[in-house]
Scaffold this motif. Structure first.
Motif, PDB file in Angstrom:
ATOM      1  N   GLN A  30      27.802 -29.334  51.215  1.00 26.38           N
ATOM      2  CA  GLN A  30      26.255 -28.402  51.084  1.00 26.38           C
ATOM      3  C   GLN A  30      26.572 -26.965  49.913  1.00 26.38           C
ATOM      4  O   GLN A  30      27.962 -26.669  49.965  1.00 26.38           O
ATOM      5  N   VAL A  31      25.761 -26.494  49.670  1.00 23.69           N
ATOM      6  CA  VAL A  31      25.732 -25.674  48.832  1.00 23.69           C
ATOM      7  C   VAL A  31      25.322 -24.050  50.066  1.00 23.69           C
ATOM      8  O   VAL A  31      24.437 -23.769  50.615  1.00 23.69           O
ATOM      9  N   LEU A  32      26.534 -22.729  49.503  1.00 26.04           N
ATOM     10  CA  LEU A  32      26.011 -21.324  50.673  1.00 26.04           C
ATOM     11  C   LEU A  32      25.236 -20.601  49.329  1.00 26.04           C
ATOM     12  O   LEU A  32      25.493 -20.606  47.993  1.00 26.04           O
ATOM     13  N   VAL A  33      23.856 -19.958  49.998  1.00 23.86           N
ATOM     14  CA  VAL A  33      23.675 -19.040  48.605  1.00 23.86           C
ATOM     15  C   VAL A  33      23.298 -17.898  49.999  1.00 23.86           C
ATOM     16  O   VAL A  33      23.399 -17.743  51.042  1.00 23.86           O
ATOM     17  N   ARG A  34      24.210 -16.252  49.052  1.00 24.72           N
ATOM     18  CA  ARG A  34      24.240 -15.370  49.452  1.00 24.72           C
ATOM     19  C   ARG A  34      23.590 -14.552  49.116  1.00 24.72           C
ATOM     20  O   ARG A  34      23.805 -14.113  47.810  1.00 24.72           O
ATOM     21  N   ALA A  35      22.909 -13.715  49.401  1.00 23.03           N
ATOM     22  CA  ALA A  35      21.758 -12.226  48.885  1.00 23.03           C
ATOM     23  C   ALA A  35      22.734 -10.995  49.106  1.00 23.03           C
ATOM     24  O   ALA A  35      22.728 -11.297  50.354  1.00 23.03           O
ATOM     25  N   THR A  36      22.797 -10.533  48.302  1.00 22.48           N
ATOM     26  CA  THR A  36      23.510  -8.938  48.466  1.00 22.48           C
ATOM     27  C   THR A  36      23.320  -8.301  47.380  1.00 22.48           C
ATOM     28  O   THR A  36      22.623  -8.472  46.126  1.00 22.48           O
ATOM     29  N   ALA A  37      23.230  -6.850  48.005  1.00 19.88           N
ATOM     30  CA  ALA A  37      22.559  -6.026  47.503  1.00 19.88           C
ATOM     31  C   ALA A  37      23.471  -5.578  46.333  1.00 19.88           C
ATOM     32  O   ALA A  37      24.857  -5.329  46.227  1.00 19.88           O
ATOM     33  N   PRO A  38      23.495  -5.064  45.373  1.00 19.15           N
ATOM     34  CA  PRO A  38      21.868  -4.786  44.576  1.00 19.15           C
ATOM     35  C   PRO A  38      22.175  -5.667  43.474  1.00 19.15           C
ATOM     36  O   PRO A  38      21.896  -6.340  42.892  1.00 19.15           O
ATOM     37  N   ASN A  39      21.004  -6.530  44.540  1.00 21.90           N
ATOM     38  CA  ASN A  39      20.256  -7.419  43.415  1.00 21.90           C
ATOM     39  C   ASN A  39      20.714  -8.608  43.334  1.00 21.90           C
ATOM     40  O   ASN A  39      20.440  -8.872  42.133  1.00 21.90           O
TER      41      ASN A  39
END
Length: 83
Positions: A30-39
């Motif tokens: 699996q590939v973990l993708v994490r979106a966080t601030a700031p951009n």
């Protein structure tokens, strides 16, 4: 998670991460993708011997979040993506 990102940058990151997972071992493929601030958009992958962590800075993050993508779906996701 809701983001806006350049298609080519996303495709390159997913492609590089998918090289680090076992295709035959579903537990860790699996590939973990994490979106966080700031951009920032962070990608993590491992095959338990070696791992990779990539960060894209040119991302517009509207809603932060995390998702896990099965590696066998990465190629099909990339094919389905349109500009």
């Amino acid at each position: 998670m809701k983001i806006s990102v350049n298609r080519e940058s996303l495709a390159n990151a997913l492609s590089r991460c998918s090289q680090f997972v076992h295709k035959q071992d579903e537990v860790i493929s699996q590939v973990l993708v994490r979106a966080t601030a700031p951009n920032k958009l962070e990608f993590c992958a491992t095959n338990l011997d070696i791992g990779i962590r990539l960060t894209l800075d040119c991302v517009a993050v509207e809603i932060e979040g995390v998702c896990i993508i099965p590696s066998n779906r990465v190629a099909s996701i990339l094919k389905e993506m349109h500009e």
